[in-house]
Design a protein around this motif. Structure first.
Motif, PDB file in Angstrom:
ATOM      1  N   ARG A 136      -1.215  -0.468   0.845  1.00  0.00           N
ATOM      2  CA  ARG A 136      -0.402  -1.672   0.685  1.00  0.00           C
ATOM      3  C   ARG A 136      -0.552  -2.210  -0.734  1.00  0.00           C
ATOM      4  O   ARG A 136      -1.653  -2.278  -1.267  1.00  0.00           O
ATOM      5  CB  ARG A 136      -0.817  -2.751   1.687  1.00  0.00           C
ATOM      6  N   SER A 170       1.568  -5.399  -3.000  1.00  0.00           N
ATOM      7  CA  SER A 170       2.666  -6.366  -3.073  1.00  0.00           C
ATOM      8  C   SER A 170       2.759  -6.919  -4.489  1.00  0.00           C
ATOM      9  O   SER A 170       1.744  -7.188  -5.136  1.00  0.00           O
ATOM     10  CB  SER A 170       2.459  -7.505  -2.072  1.00  0.00           C
ATOM     11  N   ALA A 184      -1.261  -9.924   4.753  1.00  0.00           N
ATOM     12  CA  ALA A 184      -1.604  -8.499   4.776  1.00  0.00           C
ATOM     13  C   ALA A 184      -3.052  -8.247   4.358  1.00  0.00           C
ATOM     14  O   ALA A 184      -3.461  -7.093   4.222  1.00  0.00           O
ATOM     15  CB  ALA A 184      -0.668  -7.723   3.854  1.00  0.00           C
ATOM     16  N   GLN A 206      -4.678  -8.684   1.489  1.00  0.00           N
ATOM     17  CA  GLN A 206      -4.764  -7.966   0.228  1.00  0.00           C
ATOM     18  C   GLN A 206      -5.523  -8.803  -0.794  1.00  0.00           C
ATOM     19  O   GLN A 206      -5.665 -10.013  -0.646  1.00  0.00           O
ATOM     20  CB  GLN A 206      -3.355  -7.638  -0.287  1.00  0.00           C
ATOM     21  N   GLN A 218       4.158  -0.331   1.431  1.00  0.00           N
ATOM     22  CA  GLN A 218       3.459  -0.387   2.705  1.00  0.00           C
ATOM     23  C   GLN A 218       3.511   0.981   3.368  1.00  0.00           C
ATOM     24  O   GLN A 218       4.265   1.855   2.922  1.00  0.00           O
ATOM     25  CB  GLN A 218       4.115  -1.438   3.609  1.00  0.00           C
ATOM     26  N   SER A 223       1.065   2.296   9.585  1.00  0.00           N
ATOM     27  CA  SER A 223       2.050   1.254   9.843  1.00  0.00           C
ATOM     28  C   SER A 223       1.858   0.701  11.248  1.00  0.00           C
ATOM     29  O   SER A 223       1.612   1.450  12.195  1.00  0.00           O
ATOM     30  CB  SER A 223       3.462   1.816   9.695  1.00  0.00           C
TER      31      SER A 223
END
Length: 299
Positions: A134, A136, A151, A153, A207, A254
């Motif tokens: 992942r 972003s 998420a 992160q 992702q 996922s």
């Protein structure tokens, strides 16, 4: 700057909603007072006056609902016609999404593409990939931070001056630095995220199974087939570079919700439709119950 523009957009939208609600409220007040005056002026028995008032209100509500439905159908068809023309060159299958949205699915350059347009006008554009991590990327601000926290992160600090206006969150710092170290990948990210005309607010999520580009507050008339081609080409380039890197040290899968959100949101549409119908039925039943309750109390 992105969040400042977005705040102005939301403020204007909220003001429009408030004015619309106030206008509808005034209509109901005027109609209600007018019906009372009419009921009192008509040469009818006293017991029939509540029926006139209630019947008039129901007629007004029916006309307003009918007008809203007609307006919704016209605007939805216009939006569908406009978006279908944009997606037609890529042979993506289009169909309705939610009440007034649109979704498209198909293959572009051998990769699955899934796109969802919904109220805003907002776009979720997915390009299938074989990623298992992942990452972003978005403009600096609370919106990007909150999305990253969901998420789980971690903030990635970068020295590149071109990336200073962005916030980058990741699960695998080493893998992410390798990706951002590629000049082509870096230029693609900057092109997709940094250039945000008007009130647009964009962010990108790498992702498991896909790369997602979120574009919020699009202007329907400004979307072109060239825009779509540019976005898909950039996402494809980024996916090819990311997949060529050494595997991440902490692969993730996922979730079922992520997979459904990307490939098939029909179940969400059905749930919203069923809930809306249920609320409407309850409102109608409540109005009928109140009406008969009032009628029984009259002499």
């Amino acid at each position: 700057m992105g969040e400042a523009r977005l705040a102005k957009y939301w403020g204007a939208a909220c003001l429009r909603q408030v004015l619309l609600a106030f206008g509808i409220f005034l209509i109901f007040v005027v109609v209600f007072v007018g019906l009372i005056v009419l009921a009192l002026a008509l040469p009818i028995p006293q017991s029939q006056r509540p029926t006139v008032i209630f019947g008039g209100l129901m007629a007004v509500i029916f006309l307003l609902v009918l007008g809203a439905i007609n307006w919704g159908i016209i605007s939805t068809r216009r939006r569908a016609y406009r978006l279908d023309a944009v997606f037609a060159p890529y042979s993506l299958t289009g169909k309705a999404y939610l009440w007034n949205g649109r979704q498209y699915h198909g293959l572009v350059s051998g990769r699955q593409v899934d796109a969802y347009f919904y109220r805003g006008l907002n776009l979720d554009l997915y390009l299938a990939s074989h990623l298992q991590t992942r990452l972003s990327v978005g403009p600096k601000g609370r919106l990007t931070q909150n999305a990253a926290r969901i998420a789980v992160q971690h903030l990635l600090t970068v020295q590149d001056s071109n990336l200073q206006t962005l916030e980058i969150y990741t699960l695998d710092e080493i893998w992410s630095r390798e990706l951002l170290g590629d000049p082509i990948a870096r230029s693609v990210i900057l092109r997709l995220i940094s250039h945000q005309p008007g009130f647009q607010f964009r962010n990108m999520l790498l992702q498991p199974e896909a790369i997602q580009l979120q574009v919020n507050h699009l202007n329907l008339d400004d979307i072109t087939a060239e825009d779509l081609l540019s976005w898909v080409d950039d996402l494809t380039t980024l996916a090819n570079i990311a997949e060529a890197l050494p595997p991440t040290i902490n692969p993730v899968e996922s979730t079922s919700l992520e997979h459904r959100s990307r490939t098939d949101r029909s179940s969400f549409t059905k749930l919203i439709f069923q809930t809306t119908c249920g609320v409407i039925i309850l409102l109608i039943a409540g109005l009928i119950f109140i009406f008969y309750g009032v009628m029984e109390t009259l002499p």
